[in-house]
Design an enzyme around this catalytic site. Structure first.
Site, short mmCIF file in Angstrom:
data_model
loop_
_atom_site.label_atom_id
_atom_site.label_comp_id
_atom_site.label_asym_id
_atom_site.label_seq_id
_atom_site.Cartn_x
_atom_site.Cartn_y
_atom_site.Cartn_z
N ASP A 290 -3.86 -64.49 -16.55
CA ASP A 290 -2.57 -64.94 -16.00
C ASP A 290 -2.82 -65.76 -14.75
O ASP A 290 -1.95 -65.88 -13.90
CB ASP A 290 -1.64 -63.77 -15.71
N ASP B 137 -9.23 -58.09 -8.17
CA ASP B 137 -10.44 -58.20 -7.35
C ASP B 137 -11.20 -56.88 -7.23
O ASP B 137 -11.94 -56.67 -6.25
CB ASP B 137 -10.03 -58.66 -5.94
N HIS C 131 0.30 -56.95 -9.12
CA HIS C 131 1.20 -58.06 -8.88
C HIS C 131 2.27 -58.06 -9.98
O HIS C 131 2.14 -57.34 -10.98
CB HIS C 131 0.47 -59.41 -8.82
N GLY D 172 9.12 -64.30 -21.30
CA GLY D 172 7.67 -64.12 -21.42
C GLY D 172 7.12 -63.23 -20.33
O GLY D 172 7.58 -62.09 -20.14
N GLY E 57 7.65 -63.29 -17.39
CA GLY E 57 8.62 -63.04 -16.32
C GLY E 57 9.01 -61.58 -16.28
O GLY E 57 9.25 -60.96 -17.31
N GLU F 291 -6.57 -52.01 -12.87
CA GLU F 291 -7.12 -50.79 -13.45
C GLU F 291 -8.22 -50.18 -12.59
O GLU F 291 -8.52 -48.99 -12.67
CB GLU F 291 -7.67 -51.14 -14.85
N HIS G 24 7.34 -51.02 -5.68
CA HIS G 24 7.25 -52.32 -4.97
C HIS G 24 7.21 -53.47 -5.97
O HIS G 24 7.98 -54.44 -5.85
CB HIS G 24 5.98 -52.32 -4.10
N GLU G 25 6.35 -53.40 -6.98
CA GLU G 25 6.21 -54.51 -7.93
C GLU G 25 7.51 -54.74 -8.70
O GLU G 25 7.87 -55.90 -8.99
CB GLU G 25 5.06 -54.22 -8.90
N HIS H 40 8.49 -60.71 -0.62
CA HIS H 40 8.05 -59.74 0.39
C HIS H 40 8.95 -59.77 1.60
O HIS H 40 9.52 -60.78 1.96
CB HIS H 40 6.61 -60.04 0.79
N GLN I 34 10.68 -32.42 14.66
CA GLN I 34 11.78 -32.08 15.56
C GLN I 34 11.31 -31.78 16.96
O GLN I 34 12.07 -31.86 17.93
CB GLN I 34 12.57 -30.91 14.99
N ASP J 221 16.62 -33.41 23.15
CA ASP J 221 16.13 -33.91 21.86
C ASP J 221 14.61 -33.91 21.83
O ASP J 221 13.98 -33.62 20.82
CB ASP J 221 16.62 -35.34 21.60
#
Lengths: 84, 365
Positions: B69, B74, B82, B89, B91, B98, B117-118, B127, B230, B326
């Protein structure tokens, strides 16, 4: 003579920065083997863009914080521009 | 937003899990992906239906290095995954590297967090520069059981697909800004010369010799600690920080949490009626630690490891009109009490409030 470790690190860091900006900030990939010919300001401008995005000090230089951020595991989608 | 504002033209989307990683049980992968999808469907009109053996809008797969793609992975770390913007397709598809150490816990890379996230990209988000947003590019772990979609991501996705159909609109946590005049704190402690301000799942870290304030997730340093601390204080002599939440407390030594924690706060001598601690500070010179609960305070002797007799007492009887506390910490002999956006500097020697400041006075705003 073997390179002094600092320059070796510098080389590695520069390679990291260049690859990062190519992957995520649209820095042009061109075939010239040496950065200097690209003109510093394009490189520095892209680096500033990355530093601005991450809220880092915008120096245009690969300082410690910038390198730390670039070494973080992350998503492969670029931060700017299209990903198609 | 992604350039060109791509979006799905329909709200009922399909997804398919093309393959699995051998590093996780298939059921755990299914669960992580379902949970990731639900955080987006909970805040929009979108729905996701799983399909098998046929094309889907969003195809999720684990891929290795060059997977044709134009965006090769890496290897371990670096780029984790990603995804592609909405479209035909490829998209909407999500690719997961992996070679990453996928897990359902905080070790390695939590599959739920990365897929969530993806999927933001799959739905048209790009992002975010908000460090607390799910769509922030760098990975950071949050306990999936505590995960709430941040407001920045809710705003983004609702700008594309509109609000959810539920009567009550969901909201999410907002990332604290150090110079926000309305910023209040859950707990504050010194830590080896620095000051740590706890807020939700974040910690603001202030080093005396640096002007800027660093914002991190608590989980970045102590992944087993909950959010919403706390109370906290530093025992400088033992180089320990104790943090409190509800009826439990943890002992932190550097990056480690001491084994055997959390423990019930009653081990420190609180009566069973005390359910939580609001604030605490420890006086290095006297070895006494002060715990603040509602309008009272207890005093603990660090050497005897027991509560002093004659407590609790009214806060006002010893510290003056500082109201409920607090957060509190001691620095250079003074105690700093935080109540909402107000901060009191208290001199324990004269038992007087010597100054009143804004809560954010430490951040050089």
């Amino acid at each position: 003579f073997p390179l002094a470790p600092e320059t070796e690190d510098e080389g590695k860091n520069l390679q990291l920065v260049e690859t990062y900006l190519q992957n995520f900030y649209n820095l042009e990939r061109d075939k010239k083997p040496h950065l200097r010919n690209r003109g510093e300001n394009v490189f520095a401008a892209k680096l500033k863009e990355m530093q601005e995005f991450f809220g880092l000090h915008v120096t245009g230089k690969p300082d410690l914080h910038t390198l730390e951020m670039m070494k973080k595991p992350r998503c492969g989608v670029p931060d700017i521009g299209q990903y198609v | 937003f992604t350039a060109g504002n791509p979006k799905w033209k329909k709200n009922n989307l399909t997804y398919r899990i093309l393959n699995y990683t051998p590093k996780m049980r298939q059921a755990d992968v299914d669960e992580a992906i379902q949970k990731a999808l639900s955080i987006w469907s909970n805040v929009t009109p979108l729905t996701f239906r799983r399909v098998e053996d046929k094309d889907a809008d969003i195809v999720i797969s684990f891929a290795y290095r060059d997977h044709r793609d134009n965006s090769p992975f890496d290897g371990p770390n670096g780029q984790l995954a990603h995804a592609f913007q909405p479209g035909e397709g490829i998209g909407g598809d999500v690719h997961l590297d992996e070679e990453e150490a996928w897990t359902k816990y905080e070790r390695g890379y939590n599959l739920f967090i990365v897929v969530a996230h993806e999927l933001g990209h799959s739905l048209g988000l790009s992002h975010s520069s908000d460090p607390g947003a799910l769509m922030y590019p760098a990975y950071s772990y949050t306990d999936p059981n505590e995960f709430l979609l941040p407001q920045d991501d809710i705003d983004g996705i609702q700008a594309i697909y509109g609000q959810s159909n539920t009567a009550v609109q969901p909201t999410g946590p907002v990332t604290p800004q150090a110079c926000d005049p309305n910023l209040t704190f859950d707990a504050i402690t010194s830590l080896r010369g620095e000051i740590i301000f706890f807020k939700g799942r974040y910690m603001l870290r202030k080093h005396p010799s640096r002007t800027e304030t660093e914002l991190n997730f608590i989980s970045l340093f102590w992944s087993n600690l909950p959010s919403g601390i706390q109370a906290a204080y530093e025992n400088v002599e033992r180089d320990e920080v104790l943090v409190f939440k509800e009826s439990k407390y943890w002992v932190i030594r550097g990056y480690d949490i001491a084994p055997g924690y959390p423990k019930p706060i009653h081990h420190l001598g609180f009566p069973k009626t005390v359910k939580r601690v609001n604030a605490a500070y420890s006086d290095e010179t006297t070895g006494k630690t002060y715990f603040f609960v509602a309008d009272r305070y207890w005093r603990y002797d660090e050497n005897k490891k027991s509560m002093d007799h004659g407590y609790p007492r009214k806060i006002v009887s010893n510290f003056g009109k500082i109201g409920r506390v607090d957060a509190a910490f001691q620095k250079d002999g003074y105690v700093y009490f935080f109540h909402g956006t107000t901060q009191f500097q208290f001199d324990p020697r004269t038992k007087r409030i010597v100054r009143q400041m804004k809560s954010i006075s430490w951040f050089n705003c």
